[in-house]
Design an enzyme around this catalytic site. Structure first.
Site, PDB file in Angstrom:
ATOM      1  N   ASP A  62      12.588  37.146 147.582  1.00  0.00           N
ATOM      2  CA  ASP A  62      12.342  36.545 146.410  1.00  0.00           C
ATOM      3  C   ASP A  62      11.086  36.922 145.934  1.00  0.00           C
ATOM      4  O   ASP A  62      10.281  36.614 146.699  1.00  0.00           O
ATOM      5  CB  ASP A  62      12.997  35.357 146.303  1.00  0.00           C
ATOM      6  CG  ASP A  62      12.565  34.494 144.954  1.00  0.00           C
ATOM      7  OD1 ASP A  62      12.922  34.897 144.110  1.00  0.00           O
ATOM      8  OD2 ASP A  62      11.701  33.467 144.972  1.00  0.00           O
TER       9      ASP A  62
ATOM     10  N   THR B 280       9.036  35.009 143.057  1.00  0.00           N
ATOM     11  CA  THR B 280       8.475  33.754 142.721  1.00  0.00           C
ATOM     12  C   THR B 280       8.335  32.769 143.908  1.00  0.00           C
ATOM     13  O   THR B 280       9.284  32.496 144.245  1.00  0.00           O
ATOM     14  CB  THR B 280       8.932  33.268 141.595  1.00  0.00           C
ATOM     15  OG1 THR B 280       9.019  34.285 140.457  1.00  0.00           O
ATOM     16  CG2 THR B 280       8.400  32.012 141.047  1.00  0.00           C
TER      17      THR B 280
ATOM     18  N   LYS C 251      21.880  37.597 142.138  1.00  0.00           N
ATOM     19  CA  LYS C 251      21.158  37.806 143.301  1.00  0.00           C
ATOM     20  C   LYS C 251      22.360  37.782 144.502  1.00  0.00           C
ATOM     21  O   LYS C 251      22.244  38.650 145.229  1.00  0.00           O
ATOM     22  CB  LYS C 251      20.250  36.579 143.449  1.00  0.00           C
ATOM     23  CG  LYS C 251      19.070  36.783 142.732  1.00  0.00           C
ATOM     24  CD  LYS C 251      18.055  35.520 143.269  1.00  0.00           C
ATOM     25  CE  LYS C 251      16.784  35.743 142.391  1.00  0.00           C
ATOM     26  NZ  LYS C 251      15.865  34.938 142.910  1.00  0.00           N
TER      27      LYS C 251
ATOM     28  N   ASP D  63      12.989  30.877 148.408  1.00  0.00           N
ATOM     29  CA  ASP D  63      12.750  29.298 148.394  1.00  0.00           C
ATOM     30  C   ASP D  63      13.402  28.692 147.307  1.00  0.00           C
ATOM     31  O   ASP D  63      13.022  27.300 147.139  1.00  0.00           O
ATOM     32  CB  ASP D  63      11.166  29.450 148.330  1.00  0.00           C
ATOM     33  CG  ASP D  63      10.407  29.303 146.775  1.00  0.00           C
ATOM     34  OD1 ASP D  63      11.212  30.466 146.286  1.00  0.00           O
ATOM     35  OD2 ASP D  63       9.534  28.952 146.693  1.00  0.00           O
TER      36      ASP D  63
END
Length: 660
Positions: free
Chosen positions: A333, A335, A514, A533
């Site tokens: 991921d 960000t 995703k 996260d």
């Protein structure tokens, strides 16, 4: 259950060992005698069997019902034969009793399964963490009055007031107010999104500035957050269910032991030696007791998890170590994982005749009193560059557009393209060309407007972690491909990917996408590890062959993963792969020893070499089996010597923001 039964069985096993005739003979000692001491091993051994054995017997029934023999059937066969043989020996029907072997087998098997179960405590935490994103109460507007109600009492069509810092209680549409909304935990978008009347908002997002009145469009199971929860539950249910290596070996050993025992009994009966047939068949089945095999995998996993914890890697899933060695594609991921999730000033440009420092000085003066993340990035950059600020007054935030203040007696605005258009400010051609290039690179563009004219612009971007470049490079050196998934725009994603040499990129990806992206990679034959996260990463973490969560992230991401990185350092993903490969080597070594012992011992116990005077008594076989358990335990302990790569903490590579 396994823990409690292990400790009690261990307490009972100690006196059984002390009063075992064979162990007394081997060690040359005599324990204190008392009335009934001759029956102590038999009584306590029977208690251990009746207390600790049923959990394996019930498991064996399940394996038998499924016609998939494994560790439980092998353990049950071993302890049942040992129990019957010990009873027969106690009452003088055969010459050997092995109460101590029965007790130690059950105790060690309980320990192995306790370690195994403790390693897979990953139950419902992800869904609970998702549910925690929703507030318990909401402020509903009814007949012009604001009343506090439970979120469960909201209905489609209700209008709720969401104040600054509050969470949106349900999906809906803004009917009044302007505010910046942080949706990063749901969408992965690193920028706060400006919301105004007519804009959609989702449950769980946070109002960062201003307040909104929202008309509820979906509640309960109909919200986007509930959809994510369903994805997480489905992904966890469909995740890898590969059996542990020890179970595979146990299935083979079960058939080997059973066939060897039957062949031994039939052969010696046919030779007319009834006593030898019973003793040797029993010896074969007892020797097949999987002491070492039962500890070969759980003990390595237990030690591996402690080694990982020492290096900042928390292993939560018992199969995570086994799966990590097989992955060939690492998906990050963006960000909060490859980037810090906060903006930094990357570029400053002035209109013709205006210096970059002057532009930054005015912008920082206006934004000095603002709490907006972009404003803080501008003020921080001015401080780092030691720019002298002018005093500003009359500050006013313009939700969703920017801010304004009086600086040096004139009104100065700082904001994005919407504010530029709203004010009808002129934009010099040179400055327009510069900012178009910034936008192409994925930067957020903020204009400084002085008395109706854009005198400069600032380009801000999500700060790339200095460790990310080395993490990607090291993964490439291990033969792994690296991909990135993000909710950000293609321009932002492409800029980060180019700087980090990432192989594949998927941008503007929603939570459901995703999850689907991971499934698509798997359908292409890839074994995928997902690193993330945020809440939006949870379904993908659960779907992937291996989920790795950044420990600094959300609880739901942590709960959905098999491995958690305590530090927010993507280089620790490399450490996780190294730990997996080292642990797997130890597993194979232990399995080779545990099964290799049986390859040699079972034929000897069956009396294959008896005609030439080579026999293996049950007591000697039991002693050798205990020795094999010690070898497996010591070999597993060698894993503690593993030292994962000592990551340096200085900045690595050139991933700092580009100069103006």
């Amino acid at each position: 259950m396994f823990r409690d039964r292990f400790w009690l069985s261990l307490l009972l096993t100690i006196p059984i060992l002390v009063y075992s005739d064979e162990i007394q003979e081997w060690l040359g000692y005599a324990p204190p005698a008392f009335v009934g001491s001759d029956w102590l091993s038999a009584v306590l051994g029977a208690i251990v069997f009746l207390y600790g054995g049923p959990v394996f017997l019930r498991g064996a029934v399940g394996e038998l019902r499924d016609r998939q023999p494994g560790m439980m059937m092998l353990i049950s066969l071993a302890i049942s034969v040992a129990f019957v043989a010990s009873l027969a020996g106690t009452f003088g029907l055969i010459e050997v009793e092995v109460w101590w072997e029965l007790a130690t087998l059950i105790t060690i098997m309980l320990l192995g399964h306790w370690l195994e179960m403790r390693a897979i405590a990953q139950a419902r935490g992800a869904l609970d963490a998702l549910a925690a994103l929703l507030p318990d109460e909401a402020e509903r507007i009814s007949n012009g009055r604001v009343e506090t109600v439970r979120v469960a009492d909201l209905r489609v069509g209700d209008i709720v007031l969401v104040r600054p810092g509050g969470r949106v209680p349900a999906d809906g549409t803004v009917v009044q107010g302007r505010a910046d909304v942080d949706e990063s935990m749901l969408t992965g978008e690193s920028r706060e999104v400006a919301k105004e009347p007519g804009a959609d908002v989702v449950a769980g997002s946070v109002i960062a500035g201003g307040s909104l009145r929202v008309r509820i469009a979906a509640v309960g199971e109909g919200t986007a957050l509930s959809g994510i929860m369903r994805l997480v539950a489905a992904a966890q249910a469909s995740g890898s269910r590969a059996q542990a290596l020890a179970d595979r070996a146990a299935a083979i050993l079960f058939y080997v032991a059973l066939v060897a025992g039957v062949v031994t009994a039939v052969t010696w009966f046919a030779l007319g030696e009834v006593d030898a047939a019973l003793v040797r068949a029993t010896t074969v089945l007892v020797i097949a007791c999987p002491h070492a095999l039962g500890l070969a995998i759980p003990l390595v996993i237990s030690i591996g998890t402690s080694v990982g914890a020492r290096s900042g890697l928390l292993v939560k899933d018992r199969l995570a170590l086994e799966r990590a060695r097989d992955v060939d594609l690492i998906i990050f991921d963006k960000t909060g994982t490859l980037t810090r999730g906060r903006h930094v000033l990357a570029s400053v440009a002035g209109a013709p005749g205006v210096g970059a420092d002057d532009v930054l000085r005015l912008a920082a003066a206006v934004e000095a009193d603002s709490e907006h993340p972009l404003a803080r990035a501008i003020a921080s950059a001015a401080l780092d560059r030691r720019v002298t600020l002018e005093q500003a007054d009359g500050f006013e935030a313009l939700p969703g557009r920017g801010a304004r203040a009086r600086v040096g007696g004139r009104i100065v605005h700082v904001g994005g393209p919407r504010l530029l258009e709203e004010l009808g400010a002129t934009l010099p051609r040179e400055l327009a060309e510069t900012t178009e290039g910034w936008a192409t690179e994925g930067r957020t563009v903020m204009y400084v407007i002085d008395e109706g004219r854009a005198i400069g612009a600032l380009g801000l971007e999500d700060e790339v972690r200095p460790e990310s470049a080395e993490a990607v490079a090291r993964l490439h050196s291990m033969g792994l491909r690296v991909a990135m998934i993000t909710g950000d725009s293609h321009a932002v994603a492409g800029s980060v990917a180019r700087r980090l040499a990432i192989d594949e990129v998927a941008a503007q990806v929603l939570p459901a996408d995703k999850d689907a992206a991971v499934a698509a990679f798997q359908a292409r034959g890839h074994r995928v590890a997902m690193v993330g996260d945020g809440v939006n990463d949870a379904p993908a973490l659960a779907r992937a062959d291996l989920g790795i969560a950044i420990g600094a992230g959300t609880d739901v991401a942590v709960e959905s993963a098999g491995i958690v990185l305590v530090r927010d350092d993507p280089r620790d993903v490399v450490g996780a792969i190294e730990l997996s490969r080292a642990s797997y080597r130890k597993m194979l070594q232990n399995l080779a020893w545990a099964t290799g012992y049986n390859v040699v011992a079972i034929p000897l116990a069956a009396g294959l070499l008896a005609p030439v005077g080579m026999e293996l008594p049950m007591s000697v076989g039991a002693l050798l089996m205990s020795g094999s358990t010690v070898v497996v335990a010591l070999n597993a302990q060698l894993l503690r010597r593993l030292r994962l790569a000592p990551w340096t903490r200085e900045r690595v590579g050139s991933v700092a923001p580009s100069p103006a």
